[in-house]
Design a protein around this motif. Structure first.
Motif, mmCIF file in Angstrom:
data_model
loop_
_atom_site.group_PDB
_atom_site.id
_atom_site.type_symbol
_atom_site.label_atom_id
_atom_site.label_comp_id
_atom_site.label_asym_id
_atom_site.label_seq_id
_atom_site.Cartn_x
_atom_site.Cartn_y
_atom_site.Cartn_z
ATOM 1 N N PHE A 69 0.824 -1.216 0.000
ATOM 2 C CA PHE A 69 0.000 0.000 0.000
ATOM 3 C C PHE A 69 0.858 1.266 0.000
ATOM 4 N N GLY A 70 2.175 1.094 -0.069
ATOM 5 C CA GLY A 70 3.064 2.247 -0.086
ATOM 6 C C GLY A 70 3.484 2.745 1.274
ATOM 7 N N ASN A 71 3.179 2.001 2.334
ATOM 8 C CA ASN A 71 3.525 2.423 3.687
ATOM 9 C C ASN A 71 4.948 2.002 4.039
ATOM 10 N N TRP A 72 5.638 2.829 4.831
ATOM 11 C CA TRP A 72 7.006 2.540 5.242
ATOM 12 C C TRP A 72 6.979 1.694 6.513
ATOM 13 N N CYS A 73 7.522 0.485 6.417
ATOM 14 C CA CYS A 73 7.478 -0.479 7.513
ATOM 15 C C CYS A 73 8.901 -0.802 7.968
ATOM 16 N N THR A 74 9.037 -1.122 9.230
ATOM 17 C CA THR A 74 10.342 -1.484 9.790
ATOM 18 C C THR A 74 10.196 -2.787 10.559
ATOM 19 N N ARG A 75 11.056 -3.747 10.243
ATOM 20 C CA ARG A 75 10.989 -5.007 10.982
ATOM 21 C C ARG A 75 12.268 -5.218 11.773
ATOM 22 N N MET A 76 12.122 -5.995 12.834
ATOM 23 C CA MET A 76 13.216 -6.192 13.772
ATOM 24 C C MET A 76 12.908 -7.441 14.596
ATOM 25 N N ILE A 77 13.878 -7.868 15.371
ATOM 26 C CA ILE A 77 13.640 -8.913 16.366
ATOM 27 C C ILE A 77 13.866 -8.280 17.730
ATOM 28 N N ALA A 78 12.805 -8.189 18.504
ATOM 29 C CA ALA A 78 12.875 -7.585 19.828
ATOM 30 C C ALA A 78 13.318 -8.634 20.842
ATOM 31 N N PRO A 79 14.224 -8.284 21.738
ATOM 32 C CA PRO A 79 14.667 -9.252 22.751
ATOM 33 C C PRO A 79 13.608 -9.445 23.827
ATOM 34 N N ALA A 80 13.751 -10.501 24.593
ATOM 35 C CA ALA A 80 12.861 -10.724 25.736
ATOM 36 C C ALA A 80 13.044 -9.603 26.752
ATOM 37 N N GLY A 81 11.946 -9.283 27.440
ATOM 38 C CA GLY A 81 11.991 -8.231 28.445
ATOM 39 C C GLY A 81 11.319 -6.961 27.958
#
Length: 267
Positions: A43-55
């Motif tokens: 849809f043209g949206n700017w997305c950011t992916r990551m791996i979040a640590p526990a906590g």
């Protein structure tokens, strides 16, 4: 708070259509810091992916945007297109979607709005109906509530007002899409609620998309678009792929003094 390392997709940066209004970029910052990978969705949206640590894990954006201060555009003579004349890329916004259950609302929509003048007047009649039929109640927010359920229950939050408005427009063959972003209370009479993300809709009339806001049902200033989609399912602010608990959420908007020597508020 996360119980294990968890993939996350965030849609928190301003939409590309407002990039030219950035005075200070709204970079996404995480605490603790993790590698980020960004992409543009369908849809043209700017997305950011990551791996979040526990906590405990915090996501923050803070930018400065220049806005005209003018209210939402108004075009009461804007006409509705015949379905066969619509551009191909608008047709997806005629279809039912996760929260916009047009199959359950079509008969009601035609009974209510079939005699309304096509175009801007019909969309405004839909917004008036939604605004008058639904009571805003933040304490009754429900992430699974559909447009038909909103109408049946008579209450909801801004996303519910928007889903119902979108669904009714689609039932009347008017392309409508979901928008999320910032809508400040700057300039609004006191007392007003705390700042928050907002939802509104855009409808396709006379060859372009126009903003309508069934929740507020008035022209507002200072909308900062973050993302668009078919409905809220396409544009979650954060999508986590595992168990997690939201422990705190804050949105701020401050008017910046841009005169020489003026102050820029801290977040």
């Amino acid at each position: 708070m996360l119980t294990q390392p968890t993939p996350v997709i965030a849609v928190l940066n301003v939409h590309y259509s407002r990039f030219g209004d950035l005075e200070r970029a709204d970079y996404l910052v995480t605490q603790p810091s993790v590698p980020l990978e960004s992409y543009r969705d369908g849809f043209g949206n700017w997305c950011t992916r990551m791996i979040a640590p526990a906590g405990a894990f915090t996501l923050t954006t803070d930018g400065i945007f220049r806005d005209t201060g003018l209210p939402d555009p108004y075009a009461p003579d804007a006409q509705q297109h015949a379905v066969e004349d619509l551009p191909f890329d608008t047709l997806v916004y005629l279809l039912g979607s996760r929260y916009c259950d047009t199959d359950l609302l079509s008969e009601r929509a035609w009974a209510l709005f079939g005699q309304a003048a096509p175009g801007w007047s019909r969309v405004q009649a839909i917004c008036d109906y939604v605004h008058e039929s639904i009571t805003f109640d933040y304490m009754k927010a429900d992430s699974t509530r559909t447009a038909a359920q909103t109408l049946a229950g008579g209450h909801g939050v801004c996303r519910d007002f928007t889903h119902l408005g979108i669904a009714l427009c689609r039932c009347m063959n008017i392309p409508a899409r979901y928008c999320t972003g910032y809508l400040s209370e700057i300039g609004q009479p006191l007392p007003h609620p705390s700042d928050d993300f907002a939802a509104w809709m855009e409808v396709y009339l006379d060859g372009q998309w126009w903003v309508f806001d069934p929740r507020n049902n008035t022209r507002r200033t200072g909308r900062i678009l973050v993302a668009r989609g078919r409905d809220a399912a396409d544009v979650p602010l954060t999508q986590i792929f595992g168990p997690g608990t939201l422990s705190d959420f804050e949105v701020w908007t401050h008017e910046v003094d841009d005169t020489p020597g003026g102050n820029v508020p801290a977040p």
